[in-house]
Design a protein around this motif. Sequence first.
Motif, PDB file in Angstrom:
ATOM      1  N   ASP A   1       0.843  -1.192   0.000  1.00  0.00           N
ATOM      2  CA  ASP A   1       0.000   0.000   0.000  1.00  0.00           C
ATOM      3  C   ASP A   1       0.881   1.246   0.000  1.00  0.00           C
ATOM      4  OD1 ASP A   1      -1.732   2.085   0.451  1.00  0.00           O
ATOM      5  OD2 ASP A   1      -2.727   1.186   2.175  1.00  0.00           O
ATOM      6  N   ARG A   2       1.019   1.884  -1.131  1.00  0.00           N
ATOM      7  CA  ARG A   2       1.936   3.028  -1.263  1.00  0.00           C
ATOM      8  C   ARG A   2       1.370   4.293  -0.648  1.00  0.00           C
ATOM      9  NH1 ARG A   2       2.491   4.657  -7.486  1.00  0.00           N
ATOM     10  NH2 ARG A   2       2.892   6.735  -6.655  1.00  0.00           N
ATOM     11  N   GLU A   3       0.071   4.351  -0.350  1.00  0.00           N
ATOM     12  CA  GLU A   3      -0.540   5.563   0.186  1.00  0.00           C
ATOM     13  C   GLU A   3      -0.583   5.601   1.700  1.00  0.00           C
ATOM     14  OE1 GLU A   3      -4.418   6.109  -1.521  1.00  0.00           O
ATOM     15  OE2 GLU A   3      -3.585   7.377  -3.105  1.00  0.00           O
ATOM     16  N   HIS A   4      -0.666   4.439   2.340  1.00  0.00           N
ATOM     17  CA  HIS A   4      -0.922   4.431   3.778  1.00  0.00           C
ATOM     18  C   HIS A   4       0.112   3.629   4.580  1.00  0.00           C
ATOM     19  CE1 HIS A   4      -5.003   4.903   1.873  1.00  0.00           C
ATOM     20  NE2 HIS A   4      -4.889   6.010   2.584  1.00  0.00           N
ATOM     21  N   ASN A   5       1.124   3.088   3.929  1.00  0.00           N
ATOM     22  CA  ASN A   5       2.090   2.241   4.621  1.00  0.00           C
ATOM     23  C   ASN A   5       3.502   2.624   4.194  1.00  0.00           C
ATOM     24  OD1 ASN A   5       3.797  -0.321   5.003  1.00  0.00           O
ATOM     25  ND2 ASN A   5       1.939  -0.786   6.152  1.00  0.00           N
TER      26      ASN A   5
ATOM     27  N   LEU B   1       5.290   2.477   0.496  1.00  0.00           N
ATOM     28  CA  LEU B   1       5.920   3.643  -0.123  1.00  0.00           C
ATOM     29  C   LEU B   1       7.341   3.306  -0.561  1.00  0.00           C
ATOM     30  CD1 LEU B   1       6.188   6.662  -0.829  1.00  0.00           C
ATOM     31  CD2 LEU B   1       6.765   7.075   1.584  1.00  0.00           C
ATOM     32  N   LEU B   2       8.075   2.566   0.277  1.00  0.00           N
ATOM     33  CA  LEU B   2       9.433   2.158  -0.077  1.00  0.00           C
ATOM     34  C   LEU B   2       9.408   1.291  -1.333  1.00  0.00           C
ATOM     35  CD1 LEU B   2      12.341   2.509   0.917  1.00  0.00           C
ATOM     36  CD2 LEU B   2      12.061   0.427   2.273  1.00  0.00           C
ATOM     37  N   HIS B   3       8.421   0.388  -1.446  1.00  0.00           N
ATOM     38  CA  HIS B   3       8.258  -0.393  -2.680  1.00  0.00           C
ATOM     39  C   HIS B   3       8.148   0.536  -3.887  1.00  0.00           C
ATOM     40  CE1 HIS B   3       6.167  -4.081  -0.562  1.00  0.00           C
ATOM     41  NE2 HIS B   3       7.428  -3.912  -0.181  1.00  0.00           N
ATOM     42  N   ALA B   4       7.249   1.535  -3.781  1.00  0.00           N
ATOM     43  CA  ALA B   4       7.000   2.443  -4.907  1.00  0.00           C
ATOM     44  C   ALA B   4       8.263   3.211  -5.283  1.00  0.00           C
ATOM     45  CB  ALA B   4       5.872   3.410  -4.546  1.00  0.00           C
ATOM     46  N   GLU B   5       9.001   3.675  -4.282  1.00  0.00           N
ATOM     47  CA  GLU B   5      10.237   4.406  -4.568  1.00  0.00           C
ATOM     48  C   GLU B   5      11.263   3.502  -5.243  1.00  0.00           C
ATOM     49  OE1 GLU B   5      10.001   7.615  -0.862  1.00  0.00           O
ATOM     50  OE2 GLU B   5      11.805   6.399  -1.154  1.00  0.00           O
ATOM     51  N   MET B   6      11.377   2.266  -4.764  1.00  0.00           N
ATOM     52  CA  MET B   6      12.361   1.354  -5.349  1.00  0.00           C
ATOM     53  C   MET B   6      12.017   1.026  -6.794  1.00  0.00           C
ATOM     54  SD  MET B   6      13.081  -1.197  -2.134  1.00  0.00           S
ATOM     55  CE  MET B   6      14.342  -2.159  -2.980  1.00  0.00           C
ATOM     56  N   ARG B   7      10.732   0.847  -7.073  1.00  0.00           N
ATOM     57  CA  ARG B   7      10.338   0.614  -8.467  1.00  0.00           C
ATOM     58  C   ARG B   7      10.749   1.812  -9.330  1.00  0.00           C
ATOM     59  NH1 ARG B   7       5.217  -1.427  -5.827  1.00  0.00           N
ATOM     60  NH2 ARG B   7       5.253  -3.700  -6.050  1.00  0.00           N
ATOM     61  N   ARG B   8      10.520   3.005  -8.818  1.00  0.00           N
ATOM     62  CA  ARG B   8      10.874   4.213  -9.573  1.00  0.00           C
ATOM     63  C   ARG B   8      12.385   4.306  -9.778  1.00  0.00           C
ATOM     64  NH1 ARG B   8      12.242   7.170 -12.530  1.00  0.00           N
ATOM     65  NH2 ARG B   8      11.694   9.351 -12.942  1.00  0.00           N
TER      66      ARG B   8
ATOM     67  N   MET C   1      12.779  -5.397  -6.641  1.00  0.00           N
ATOM     68  CA  MET C   1      11.350  -5.183  -6.844  1.00  0.00           C
ATOM     69  C   MET C   1      10.889  -5.747  -8.187  1.00  0.00           C
ATOM     70  SD  MET C   1      10.127  -4.025  -4.117  1.00  0.00           S
ATOM     71  CE  MET C   1       8.491  -3.875  -4.818  1.00  0.00           C
ATOM     72  N   ARG C   2      11.720  -5.674  -9.196  1.00  0.00           N
ATOM     73  CA  ARG C   2      11.360  -6.251 -10.499  1.00  0.00           C
ATOM     74  C   ARG C   2      11.131  -7.754 -10.377  1.00  0.00           C
ATOM     75  NH1 ARG C   2      15.566  -6.095 -15.460  1.00  0.00           N
ATOM     76  NH2 ARG C   2      16.139  -8.166 -14.654  1.00  0.00           N
TER      77      ARG C   2
END
Length: 479
Positions: free
Chosen positions: A64-68, A72-79, A85-86
């Motif tokens: 959950d990139r919005e509330h956890n 958020l760390l997952h989302a940043e690592m993908r970026r 993450m891949r």
Amino acid sequence: MTDECLQAVHIIGGGLAGSEAAWQIATRGVPVVLHEMRPLRLTAAHKTAALAELVCSNSLRSDDREHNAVGLLHAEMRRLGSLIMRAADAHQVPAGGALAVDREGFAAAVTAALAAHPLIDIRREEVAGLPPADWDSAIVATGPLTSPALAEAIAKLTGEDALAFFDAIAPIVHRDSIDMSVAWLQSRYDKTGPAGSGADYINCPLTREQYQAFVDALLAGDKVSFHDWEGTTPYFDGCLPIEVMAERGRETLRHGPMKPVGLTNPRAPTVKAYAVVQLRQDNRLGTLFNMVGFQTKLKHGEQTRIFRTIPGLETAEFARLGGLHRNTFLNAPKLLDSVLRLRAEPRLRFAGQITGCEGYVESAAIGLLAGRFAAAERRSELLLPPPPTTAHGALLAHITGGHVETIDAGARSYQPMNVNFGLFPPLAQAVKSESGRRLRGTEKSLVKKRMLTTRALFDLEHWIASGPRVGGDHAAAAE
């Protein structure tokens, strides 16, 4: 662009941090030599020769990139182009709101990607002691199971004893040995998650009497005995053995891994279970499920006997039983600078759990940063740390300086930490609704988390856009 004249950066350890660091360095055109001692020498927890082997849970936790914060760390690592993450996204298995993976497929994908990269040289050998003096840039990513020889050498170099804590492993059960006439499939609150359906966990219900008998059995069960040097080693609270939790109070498990909230037994929808044991899919085939939160130091025979008293697990067959291992980490705020270099010997960087971060994703994230810092330095570029408003920056800031030792003096006052919103700088504005109404309770908490994550992703994009700069004072930037 690859520079043929660039010397290789050496990385010791092929776990999540070392693998991610190697990928980040090589994709920036810098050669890498990745040293991994497995399979020549195995650890107490590893079972294979694969890089990025997951030795405990198969979950990378909330997506959950919005509330956890970890989402958020997952989302940043993908970026940021994370290999970890891949591979996780490509090999995910159903786990409600969490990102869980088929551990064998995941590790095989990471291993194959690194082996295929032309700038990565994987050497199966142990580095017993400090890296040789002619390695002018090295990343130590040996994880929580650092070899005794290397740990001793680091301790001598830093003038401090290495810190240690215990970590435990949960058992894994064969799916077809679970009695599904007793258990049922459901995610807590029916959450679907990145690969889920809302029915991703196997739930085994206990009555009050069954729960009390289970706690009695845990407390009386025969445990693995400690060596003399282990007697004063603390546990990491995020991975406590279940019997240790039970010792803290008879209701502790009901409010922890065995909490019954958000679950309804379809065979008895009006009857609330007193406690519930959850099992989560562990491989892509769905043939193996791990017992969520059931890390343990019970002896193997006791595990089989006690866990088979859980309704639905009376005939359970175990693919792996739980275990206990010792973790090692540095007093990082004192020993490392802001770009993860050892102050006593700046040619050495540290990454992953040895720095005192806790968790698969956190370990890989610090490996990602260490790799980027090392690549920039090798290319004579200056890369500043990410803003502390980002998940990466908040975690890095905690590791390299966020702990206030005067509050709880002594080396042991610095303890392993998962990423969490408590590490982030506070918001500059008050938390209000879109109409300007003041919020309270859960509504306020959710809005605040969304504001923190929105700020984080915005600031991360700015950091990415600013990129490394040619030249600059690396030593000054690190302070």
